[in-house]
Enzyme design. Sequence first.
Site, PDB file in Angstrom:
ATOM      1  N   ARG A  19      22.659  45.157  10.371  1.00 51.97           N
ATOM      2  CA  ARG A  19      22.857  43.832  10.975  1.00 51.97           C
ATOM      3  C   ARG A  19      23.305  43.981  12.427  1.00 51.97           C
ATOM      4  O   ARG A  19      23.616  45.072  12.894  1.00 51.97           O
ATOM      5  CB  ARG A  19      23.898  43.038  10.193  1.00 51.97           C
ATOM      6  CG  ARG A  19      25.276  43.673  10.184  1.00 51.97           C
ATOM      7  CD  ARG A  19      26.204  43.055   9.155  1.00 51.97           C
ATOM      8  NE  ARG A  19      27.505  43.687   9.130  1.00 51.97           N
ATOM      9  CZ  ARG A  19      28.594  43.237   9.734  1.00 51.97           C
ATOM     10  NH1 ARG A  19      28.527  42.116  10.443  1.00 51.97           N
ATOM     11  NH2 ARG A  19      29.746  43.862   9.643  1.00 51.97           N
ATOM     12  N   TYR A 159      40.922  48.629  19.721  1.00 51.38           N
ATOM     13  CA  TYR A 159      39.488  48.637  19.988  1.00 51.38           C
ATOM     14  C   TYR A 159      39.195  49.272  21.346  1.00 51.38           C
ATOM     15  O   TYR A 159      38.284  50.083  21.482  1.00 51.38           O
ATOM     16  CB  TYR A 159      38.960  47.207  19.934  1.00 51.38           C
ATOM     17  CG  TYR A 159      37.451  47.096  20.001  1.00 51.38           C
ATOM     18  CD1 TYR A 159      36.660  47.442  18.912  1.00 51.38           C
ATOM     19  CD2 TYR A 159      36.820  46.633  21.157  1.00 51.38           C
ATOM     20  CE1 TYR A 159      35.281  47.338  18.966  1.00 51.38           C
ATOM     21  CE2 TYR A 159      35.437  46.526  21.225  1.00 51.38           C
ATOM     22  CZ  TYR A 159      34.673  46.875  20.127  1.00 51.38           C
ATOM     23  OH  TYR A 159      33.305  46.774  20.185  1.00 51.38           O
TER      24      TYR A 159
END
Length: 247
Positions: A19, A159
């Site tokens: 995806r 992140y």
Amino acid sequence: MDERIELANHVALVTGGSRGIGRGIALALARARIAVAVNYRARAEEAAETVAEIEHAGGRAIAVRADVSVTAEVEAMIERVGTQLGPVDILVNNAGIATIVGVDEITEEDFDRTMVVNTKSVFLCTQAVVAGMRARGWGRIVNISSVAARGGGSVGVHYNASKAAVEGLTRGYAARLAADGITVNAIAPGLIDTEMAAPLKESGVGDRLPVGRLGTADEIGQAAVMVLGNAFLTGQTIAVNGGGSFQ
């Protein structure tokens, strides 16, 4: 030279390819006549749909489940791809997570899990394919970074750290593998219209980019094919961000 002919008949593994950006890359590689192994961890149905789309267009693809942060699963995945498609000579390290956590709320578990999925997986998958690429004298590795590697970002410091480390791995491997015919580069997407970016999309941030919109997964796929076709490009991070920043 038609780079599609040069890339045709090679075998690519796209981690997290079921995806989002990974799917966009898998489809773009298939259009370049590359056989594609679509890796997934949990979304088997979406991986199967990606494979079906590639096969419907006349390409070769398989779906292969593995948690790419686990050594044994990575090794089994590489072996399976080799048996069903052929040796992996193109690796796209795309698998990753982006859990939005504020600096006051982030936990050690948040940090560790992000580093394992986003960074350790790049190391494990690269180590698993390098020997074969060396033996064949040809290989392409593309790591998916982020604008957050060099900017403040909006996901969290965990992140930022994971993607900055990915770019460090990119440069380190590139310097050591170039003589073996292996190039290693990174692509740093900006805001791309995927499920992962949905919380940010609602804020209208895409409208404020110079191009006036979010990017698409297919545009990242196009960038990946461009990188794969250039034997003189290595150790670089290609920013694909709609003019949101200039590196």
